[in-house]
Motif scaffolding. Structure first.
Motif, PDB file in Angstrom:
ATOM      1  N   MET A  91       0.851  -1.169   0.000  1.00 23.16           N
ATOM      2  CA  MET A  91       0.000   0.000   0.000  1.00 23.16           C
ATOM      3  C   MET A  91       0.898   1.234   0.000  1.00 23.16           C
ATOM      4  SD  MET A  91      -3.009  -1.282   2.485  1.00 23.16           S
ATOM      5  CE  MET A  91      -3.882  -2.771   2.079  1.00 23.16           C
ATOM      6  N   ARG A  92       0.471   2.232  -0.692  1.00 26.13           N
ATOM      7  CA  ARG A  92       1.278   3.441  -0.921  1.00 26.13           C
ATOM      8  C   ARG A  92       2.395   3.164  -1.912  1.00 26.13           C
ATOM      9  NH1 ARG A  92      -2.675   5.931   0.729  1.00 26.13           N
ATOM     10  NH2 ARG A  92      -2.853   6.691   2.832  1.00 26.13           N
ATOM     11  N   SER A  93       2.102   2.330  -2.864  1.00 27.00           N
ATOM     12  CA  SER A  93       3.071   1.911  -3.865  1.00 27.00           C
ATOM     13  C   SER A  93       3.609   3.082  -4.690  1.00 27.00           C
ATOM     14  CB  SER A  93       2.420   0.870  -4.775  1.00 27.00           C
ATOM     15  OG  SER A  93       3.316   0.413  -5.734  1.00 27.00           O
ATOM     16  N   ALA A  94       2.724   3.964  -5.151  1.00 21.95           N
ATOM     17  CA  ALA A  94       3.170   5.111  -5.945  1.00 21.95           C
ATOM     18  C   ALA A  94       4.054   6.033  -5.105  1.00 21.95           C
ATOM     19  CB  ALA A  94       1.974   5.870  -6.506  1.00 21.95           C
ATOM     20  N   ASP A 114      -9.454  -8.275  -4.517  1.00 23.09           N
ATOM     21  CA  ASP A 114      -9.243  -6.921  -4.020  1.00 23.09           C
ATOM     22  C   ASP A 114      -9.978  -5.966  -4.952  1.00 23.09           C
ATOM     23  OD1 ASP A 114      -8.369  -4.383  -3.337  1.00 23.09           O
ATOM     24  OD2 ASP A 114      -6.294  -5.000  -3.004  1.00 23.09           O
ATOM     25  N   TYR A 115     -11.173  -5.556  -4.547  1.00 19.51           N
ATOM     26  CA  TYR A 115     -12.002  -4.708  -5.401  1.00 19.51           C
ATOM     27  C   TYR A 115     -11.627  -3.230  -5.286  1.00 19.51           C
ATOM     28  CZ  TYR A 115     -14.510  -9.049  -5.858  1.00 19.51           C
ATOM     29  OH  TYR A 115     -14.818 -10.364  -6.104  1.00 19.51           O
ATOM     30  N   ILE A 116     -10.672  -2.900  -4.447  1.00 19.38           N
ATOM     31  CA  ILE A 116     -10.198  -1.519  -4.321  1.00 19.38           C
ATOM     32  C   ILE A 116      -8.986  -1.296  -5.224  1.00 19.38           C
ATOM     33  CG2 ILE A 116      -9.209   0.190  -2.742  1.00 19.38           C
ATOM     34  CD1 ILE A 116     -10.900  -1.199  -0.530  1.00 19.38           C
ATOM     35  N   ALA A 117      -7.957  -2.124  -5.064  1.00 21.71           N
ATOM     36  CA  ALA A 117      -6.721  -1.944  -5.829  1.00 21.71           C
ATOM     37  C   ALA A 117      -6.658  -2.805  -7.079  1.00 21.71           C
ATOM     38  CB  ALA A 117      -5.515  -2.246  -4.942  1.00 21.71           C
ATOM     39  N   GLY A 118      -7.386  -3.894  -7.099  1.00 29.67           N
ATOM     40  CA  GLY A 118      -7.299  -4.795  -8.246  1.00 29.67           C
ATOM     41  C   GLY A 118      -6.055  -5.658  -8.177  1.00 29.67           C
ATOM     42  N   GLN A 159      -4.058   1.122  -8.673  1.00 29.95           N
ATOM     43  CA  GLN A 159      -3.835   1.403 -10.093  1.00 29.95           C
ATOM     44  C   GLN A 159      -2.468   0.874 -10.559  1.00 29.95           C
ATOM     45  OE1 GLN A 159      -4.501   5.691  -9.902  1.00 29.95           O
ATOM     46  NE2 GLN A 159      -6.558   5.398 -10.739  1.00 29.95           N
ATOM     47  N   PRO A 160      -2.196  -0.407 -10.320  1.00 28.02           N
ATOM     48  CA  PRO A 160      -0.878  -0.960 -10.646  1.00 28.02           C
ATOM     49  C   PRO A 160      -0.519  -0.855 -12.124  1.00 28.02           C
ATOM     50  CG  PRO A 160      -2.442  -2.711 -10.196  1.00 28.02           C
ATOM     51  CD  PRO A 160      -3.113  -1.419  -9.843  1.00 28.02           C
TER      52      PRO A 160
END
Length: 110
Positions: A1-4, A58-62, A38-39
């Motif tokens: 989480m917080r990948s970007a 994961d329906y939030i991040a996909g 949004q990977p």
């Protein structure tokens, strides 16, 4: 989480190391991305190993892949949702870095 966010941090850290003649390959071992949002709109920083942990439900991040990342198998996780606690086993088994601190400076530990 917080990948970007981590990618921006790595970019700034790398720019600092280049400016100060520090070999970044000795410092940044890898980047771990858990449930990246949004990977498919992200890409891995140059010369940085990136591990991606996504869940199928994961329906939030996909669960699409970050360009250049090594997607890890999370199929054994009983929960395939977005919660950080659902990645607990992967976090526990992340590879450790190969550095040490000598006289207040980070140095490779080869």
């Amino acid at each position: 989480m917080r990948s970007a966010y981590s990618k921006g941090f790595i970019k700034a850290l790398t720019e600092y190391m280049i400016k100060n003649n520090i070999d970044s390959s000795d410092i940044i071992e890898f980047e771990a991305n858990h449930a990246p949002f949004q990977p498919n709109q992200q890409k891995v920083a140059k010369d940085v190993k990136a591990l991606q942990y996504s869940h199928s439900k994961d329906y939030i991040a996909g669960s699409k892949t970050i360009k250049g990342a090594e997607k890890q198998d999370t199929s054994s996780d009983s929960s395939q949702d977005h919660s950080i606690s659902s990645f607990e086993e992967q976090i526990k088994t992340l590879p450790s870095g190969t550095y040490k601190v000598v006289n207040g400076k980070i140095t490779p530990n080869y």
